[in-house]
Design a protein around this motif. Sequence first.
Motif, PDB file in Angstrom:
ATOM      1  N   GLY A   1      33.622 -20.750  33.377  1.00  0.00           N
ATOM      2  CA  GLY A   1      32.689 -21.276  34.305  1.00  0.00           C
ATOM      3  C   GLY A   1      31.859 -19.755  34.853  1.00  0.00           C
ATOM      4  N   ALA A   2      33.188 -18.699  35.296  1.00  0.00           N
ATOM      5  CA  ALA A   2      32.960 -17.272  35.618  1.00  0.00           C
ATOM      6  C   ALA A   2      31.809 -16.244  34.561  1.00  0.00           C
ATOM      7  N   LEU A   3      32.245 -17.327  33.632  1.00  0.00           N
ATOM      8  CA  LEU A   3      30.661 -15.974  32.724  1.00  0.00           C
ATOM      9  C   LEU A   3      29.135 -17.000  32.789  1.00  0.00           C
ATOM     10  N   ILE A   4      29.779 -17.753  32.918  1.00  0.00           N
ATOM     11  CA  ILE A   4      27.967 -18.365  32.275  1.00  0.00           C
ATOM     12  C   ILE A   4      27.853 -18.333  34.438  1.00  0.00           C
ATOM     13  N   GLU A   5      28.572 -18.522  35.431  1.00  0.00           N
ATOM     14  CA  GLU A   5      27.376 -17.875  36.291  1.00  0.00           C
ATOM     15  C   GLU A   5      27.225 -16.535  36.379  1.00  0.00           C
ATOM     16  N   HIS A   6      28.159 -15.628  35.809  1.00  0.00           N
ATOM     17  CA  HIS A   6      27.607 -14.336  35.868  1.00  0.00           C
ATOM     18  C   HIS A   6      26.284 -14.120  35.291  1.00  0.00           C
ATOM     19  N   ILE A   7      26.112 -15.377  34.336  1.00  0.00           N
ATOM     20  CA  ILE A   7      24.543 -15.061  33.781  1.00  0.00           C
ATOM     21  C   ILE A   7      23.430 -16.049  33.596  1.00  0.00           C
ATOM     22  N   THR A   8      24.226 -16.728  34.451  1.00  0.00           N
ATOM     23  CA  THR A   8      22.335 -17.320  35.321  1.00  0.00           C
ATOM     24  C   THR A   8      22.381 -17.680  36.675  1.00  0.00           C
ATOM     25  N   GLY A   9      23.245 -17.062  37.664  1.00  0.00           N
ATOM     26  CA  GLY A   9      23.617 -17.185  38.528  1.00  0.00           C
ATOM     27  C   GLY A   9      24.518 -16.160  39.149  1.00  0.00           C
TER      28      GLY A   9
ATOM     29  N   ASN B   1      16.663 -11.399  30.196  1.00  0.00           N
ATOM     30  CA  ASN B   1      17.160 -11.951  31.653  1.00  0.00           C
ATOM     31  C   ASN B   1      17.475 -13.406  31.633  1.00  0.00           C
ATOM     32  N   SER B   2      18.858 -13.149  31.688  1.00  0.00           N
ATOM     33  CA  SER B   2      19.429 -14.591  31.429  1.00  0.00           C
ATOM     34  C   SER B   2      19.598 -15.301  33.016  1.00  0.00           C
ATOM     35  N   PRO B   3      19.432 -14.120  34.008  1.00  0.00           N
ATOM     36  CA  PRO B   3      18.931 -14.891  35.318  1.00  0.00           C
ATOM     37  C   PRO B   3      18.285 -15.498  36.244  1.00  0.00           C
ATOM     38  N   LYS B   4      17.361 -15.086  35.765  1.00  0.00           N
ATOM     39  CA  LYS B   4      15.897 -15.522  35.829  1.00  0.00           C
ATOM     40  C   LYS B   4      15.111 -16.627  34.627  1.00  0.00           C
ATOM     41  N   LEU B   5      15.409 -16.320  33.544  1.00  0.00           N
ATOM     42  CA  LEU B   5      15.064 -16.817  32.223  1.00  0.00           C
ATOM     43  C   LEU B   5      15.718 -18.526  32.293  1.00  0.00           C
ATOM     44  N   LEU B   6      17.229 -18.809  32.341  1.00  0.00           N
ATOM     45  CA  LEU B   6      17.741 -19.680  32.065  1.00  0.00           C
ATOM     46  C   LEU B   6      18.104 -20.576  33.369  1.00  0.00           C
TER      47      LEU B   6
ATOM     48  N   GLY C   1      25.723 -15.918  23.118  1.00  0.00           N
ATOM     49  CA  GLY C   1      26.318 -15.135  23.100  1.00  0.00           C
ATOM     50  C   GLY C   1      25.596 -14.155  23.271  1.00  0.00           C
ATOM     51  N   GLN C   2      25.617 -12.626  22.658  1.00  0.00           N
ATOM     52  CA  GLN C   2      25.155 -11.776  23.081  1.00  0.00           C
ATOM     53  C   GLN C   2      23.953 -11.653  24.113  1.00  0.00           C
ATOM     54  N   ILE C   3      23.261 -12.121  23.445  1.00  0.00           N
ATOM     55  CA  ILE C   3      21.450 -12.358  23.660  1.00  0.00           C
ATOM     56  C   ILE C   3      21.802 -13.014  25.423  1.00  0.00           C
ATOM     57  N   THR C   4      22.307 -13.511  25.977  1.00  0.00           N
ATOM     58  CA  THR C   4      22.089 -14.076  27.151  1.00  0.00           C
ATOM     59  C   THR C   4      22.809 -12.864  28.417  1.00  0.00           C
TER      60      THR C   4
ATOM     61  N   SER D   1      22.451 -24.889  32.410  1.00  0.00           N
ATOM     62  CA  SER D   1      22.956 -25.627  31.156  1.00  0.00           C
ATOM     63  C   SER D   1      22.286 -24.503  29.460  1.00  0.00           C
ATOM     64  N   LEU D   2      22.426 -23.397  30.202  1.00  0.00           N
ATOM     65  CA  LEU D   2      20.873 -22.092  29.176  1.00  0.00           C
ATOM     66  C   LEU D   2      20.476 -22.401  28.741  1.00  0.00           C
ATOM     67  N   ARG D   3      19.230 -22.957  28.778  1.00  0.00           N
ATOM     68  CA  ARG D   3      17.832 -23.843  28.680  1.00  0.00           C
ATOM     69  C   ARG D   3      16.991 -22.791  28.979  1.00  0.00           C
ATOM     70  N   LEU D   4      16.396 -22.441  28.373  1.00  0.00           N
ATOM     71  CA  LEU D   4      15.104 -21.941  28.810  1.00  0.00           C
ATOM     72  C   LEU D   4      13.724 -21.994  29.791  1.00  0.00           C
ATOM     73  N   LYS D   5      14.277 -21.892  31.232  1.00  0.00           N
ATOM     74  CA  LYS D   5      13.154 -22.849  31.877  1.00  0.00           C
ATOM     75  C   LYS D   5      11.736 -23.247  31.224  1.00  0.00           C
ATOM     76  N   ALA D   6      11.044 -22.050  30.857  1.00  0.00           N
ATOM     77  CA  ALA D   6       9.711 -22.352  30.167  1.00  0.00           C
ATOM     78  C   ALA D   6       9.599 -23.398  29.282  1.00  0.00           C
ATOM     79  N   GLU D   7      10.319 -22.846  28.307  1.00  0.00           N
ATOM     80  CA  GLU D   7      10.812 -23.997  27.516  1.00  0.00           C
ATOM     81  C   GLU D   7      12.218 -24.879  26.981  1.00  0.00           C
ATOM     82  N   PRO D   8      12.867 -25.882  27.979  1.00  0.00           N
ATOM     83  CA  PRO D   8      14.497 -26.756  28.011  1.00  0.00           C
ATOM     84  C   PRO D   8      14.281 -26.748  26.508  1.00  0.00           C
ATOM     85  N   ARG D   9      13.521 -27.729  25.209  1.00  0.00           N
ATOM     86  CA  ARG D   9      14.421 -27.489  24.175  1.00  0.00           C
ATOM     87  C   ARG D   9      15.133 -26.291  23.553  1.00  0.00           C
ATOM     88  N   LEU D  10      14.851 -24.783  24.253  1.00  0.00           N
ATOM     89  CA  LEU D  10      15.289 -23.588  23.444  1.00  0.00           C
ATOM     90  C   LEU D  10      16.540 -23.374  24.802  1.00  0.00           C
TER      91      LEU D  10
END
Length: 470
Positions: free
Chosen positions: A392-400, A330-335, A351-354, A338-347
């Motif tokens: 940018g449009a893709l990143i924007e879609h998955i993260t916000g 659930n990327s908009p909530k979790l990432l 790809g498709q998993i986002t 910069s595509l980092r997991l908010k709960a564990e930013p080293r990760l």
Amino acid sequence: MSDTISEPVHVIGGGLAGSEAAWQAARMGVPAVLHEMRPERETDAHKTDGLAELVCSNSFRSDDAENNAVGLLHEEMRRAGSVIMRAADAHKLPAGGALAVDRDGFSEAVTASLEAEPLITVERGEVKGPPPEDWSNVIIATGPLTSPDLSAAVRGLTDDDGLAFFDAIAPIVYKETIDFDTCWFQSRYDKAGPGGTGADYINCPLDRDQYYAFIDALIAGDKTEFKEWEDTPYFDGCLPIEVMAERGIETLRHGPMKPVGLTNPHNPQVKAYAIVQLRQDNALGTLYNMVGFQTKLKYAEQTRVFRSIPGLENAQFARLGGLHRNTFINSPKLLDRSLRLKAEPRLRFAGQITGVEGYVESAAIGLLAGRYAAAERLGLPISAPPETTAFGALIEHITGGHLIADEGKSRSFQPMNVNFGLFPPIDAPKTIDGKRIKGKQRAIERKRAYTRRALSDLDGWLGAARAAAE
Ligand SMILES: Cc1cc2nc3c(=O)[nH]c(=O)nc-3n(C[C@H](O)[C@H](O)[C@H](O)COP(=O)(O)OP(=O)(O)OC[C@H]3O[C@@H](n4cnc5c(N)ncnc54)[C@H](O)[C@@H]3O)c2cc1C
């Protein structure tokens, strides 16, 4: 090389995204270890041990960078030095305006490039649990068929609705193609709800005959079959619309097509027999999804059947519906951005998993994740691509950009291909004497305006990134 830079970025998954991510990190001078579980452990769809294997079609879709959003994404990736595009171009097959590739030649070329790159080490073997603590910079790019043990680990790092194992996709329509002489904005009982206005849905009214004809068409329509390993993933809250229709002719009228709490301002005296509702899908307000319309109908059938709905006769679809085995978070909530997991930013995820959909989109997110991870290693600022670009449009879609809606058991965030509806709107240019261009030409000019703006902004972004690295 300093100690920090000798510490590699660990990329898990040598598919489209992971291969591109490792390549990009190496191009920036940062070592990468690419962990791929095949051939030690197979997936249900891959057939070889090659990196970047195409599991189904051999097409990267349209290669028209002037008029098509995925063609634009190809061009952006080429300009950003993508290994996936380089291999695709070197192994392309005749396919009209599409970029089709010889799948074996393509995968072998990616594998050879990565194996020949001194900063990349390919390690075969499954990463089973959470990535080891001493991996400080990790990209998880394990795709729609992430192995069960790693899926369980990712689930443990997120929350209950953090990871989905099937997508349940309802079609998405470009708002500008909906006929507002027939449809109208209204929320049921004019309820505003959190952040709403009381007029948040687009409503399409059907009379009795139209409704019955629609139900017949749904039941008769050609459906895609599940693969034998997919099982039938029906769960309450996201049954395919045609399965609901088969349960009884009135079922949909009591479900997603119920006509209650709504009055048609074009015809207030007549109560609609059924209503299709569409809800805003992206923050830009350009895309609307058909609420409750997840479906296994074939694409051509969807277009035909859904255009029989009053007000959608000329609808253009940014995404058609589907239901597939797919692992995505659930990327908009979790990432973060910069595509980092908010709960564990080293990760980071890529790809498709986002929650992007398709070979090219998956590789594009890999490209960005690789650059971000390398920039972090090098102590450089992470600069996101402008949202006017396809990247940018893709990143924007998955993260916000996607608006999360509460849909009970089914999540509103579902995988998406790149399309112009994700870009900030732009007006079609006028003629030299300042007049509006009309008809089909207007739509063409508008697409060209999107792609011109994107490539110009992309060049600026790439130039700034190069300057920062020097
Ligand atoms: C059956 C199917 C058909 C598809 N058809 C198409 C299509 O025709 N066109 C299209 O554009 N898109 C298609 N897709 C969607 C998607 O674009 C592709 O799946 C694409 O390959 C996704 O890229 P990715 O890099 O995210 O994942 P992948 O390319 O799947 O790469 C992920 C890699 O991670 C590896 N891996 C998984 N778990 C682990 C682990 N624990 N440790 C180490 N390695 C691991 C896998 O072996 C795999 O190599 C399809 C998807 C599926 C499932």
